[in-house]
Design a protein around this motif. Structure first.
Motif: not given
Length: 405
Positions: A219-243
């Protein structure tokens, strides 16, 4: 049944390393003592003062009437409902539940409708996080990616089936530092997610996966550490990982729903929300797969109402639990009773003196917490232990990045 009057309500606290632990103690006229644990360091300065200010309205009332007391306290604080006031109500409610259960000679889960499960699947929270951010308190310290792999192996070898981690920045593969701009460390209010954050997050998650192996959920906790754009960038970066899930805090249910509909991974959220009214727009928006409920903040009885609302919207729940052992047991009773439980958070890395502070510590077996049948929450603070570890003045999030580790 004869009334069990509240004779005294007081707050206690003790040293918990980088923070303090805080407790409400309710003593009844029959000698029964009800306890709850609350937290003042997670963005809630002044909570103890709010509880003490409300104490005179609780003293003299029947400890069994926790719903009536809660509603009265809510009414007299309605002009400033929410925030620290809401947290104070939750802390008082939880201590009343403990006192009521003890006076009836039953575990608290009997007051919540009875248990559905005896064993509660847990995930090892702040995995690598505590040993990186607070290495003097949680051993062994993690200073490189090999240390992340090592704690991953430890999770698997100790029989846990899931673990949660956070964002870190490395120098090469060494000297990790927590990345928490949402909490002001570093102080970057723009909350932009740049390429180095993405690269470092990926290598951290890959190292943890290498350690836990293919069968342990991450599990990954991103807390309040981004805004919508940033969260989407993170999700694209780790899309292939099993989360297992990605945990995101957002004060906009619409923004969170937008993120969820584009996410390749399940989304969890809402750990900082208070009361049914704050959760409702997130459920209507279908903004998350799992609603995280902070039962020390909301009160366990009120949290059951939130969980029922989640069930009506086909959403599972998970408790927010990164406090002391009493909070763990409060959350365990909640988790035992809600039908729509996903998994329970708990911290396995503990302070060297945590066991001195409580009469009983949680029992874990094969990645599950074993629910006790002792009256009340099943544990309570050891006042001699609290006195032996007096609280610090500079503790909690207000001192993130300033106190010694």
């Amino acid at each position: 049944m004869a009334a069990t009057k509240v004779a005294k309500l007081e707050t206690l606290s003790c040293d918990a390393g980088w923070r303090n632990y805080h407790f409400v103690k309710i003593t009844t006229d029959t000698g029964i003592v009800g306890w709850s644990e609350f937290d003042e360091g997670f963005g809630a300065p002044g909570l103890s003062a709010a509880i003490q200010r409300m104490a005179p309205r609780v003293v003299g009332q029947d400890a069994h009437d926790h719903e009536r007391i809660y509603q009265e306290l809510y009414a007299i604080t309605r002009p400033a409902a929410g925030g620290v006031v809401a947290l104070a109500l939750g802390a008082i409610e939880n201590a009343l539940l403990d006192a009521k259960a003890k006076s009836l000679g039953v575990p608290c889960y009997e007051l919540l409708g009875g248990k559905i499960r005896d064993r509660i699947r847990v995930y090892w929270s702040h995995c690598a996080t505590w040993r990186i951010n607070h290495p003097s308190y949680y051993k062994p310290a993690i200073t490189d990616l090999d240390g992340v792999k090592s704690i991953g192996r430890e999770v698997r070898e100790k029989g846990f089936t899931a673990c949660k981690t956070n964002i870190f920045l490395y120098e090469g593969q060494k000297n990790p530092k927590g990345y928490r701009p949402g909490f002001g460390s570093p102080n970057q209010p723009d909350l932009n997610v740049e390429r180095n954050v993405l690269r470092n997050l990926r290598v951290h998650l890959e190292a943890l996966r290498d350690g836990v192996g293919p069968d342990v959920d991450i599990l990954l906790d991103l807390n309040f550490n981004a805004k919508t754009e940033g969260y989407l960038k993170i999700l694209r970066e780790i899309a292939d990982l099993d989360m297992f899930w990605i945990e995101i805090d957002s004060y906009s249910p619409e923004a969170l729903g937008y993120i969820r509909r584009q996410s390749p991974h399940p989304i969890s959220s809402c750990e900082t929300l208070l009361g049914v009214r704050e959760f409702l727009p997130y459920f209507r928006e279908q903004a998350m797969d799992v609603a995280i409920i902070d039962t020390p903040w909301n009160g366990v009885w009120q949290s059951m109402k939130i969980a029922n609302l989640a069930e009506a919207h086909e959403v599972n729940v998970a408790p927010h639990n990164f406090y002391g052992h009493l909070c763990t047991m409060m959350n365990a009773h909640f988790s035992a009773c809600v039908p729509n439980l996903r998994i329970m958070e708990t911290d396995i890395d503990r302070l060297a003196w945590d066991h001195e502070l409580f009469t009983h510590v949680p029992e874990f077996k094969d990645g599950h917490l074993i629910l006790p049948d002792r009256p009340g929450w099943g544990t309570e603070p050891n006042e001699a232990g609290l006195a032996a570890h007096p609280p610090k003045n500079n503790a909690g999030l207000l001192n993130y990045g300033t106190q010694k580790k």
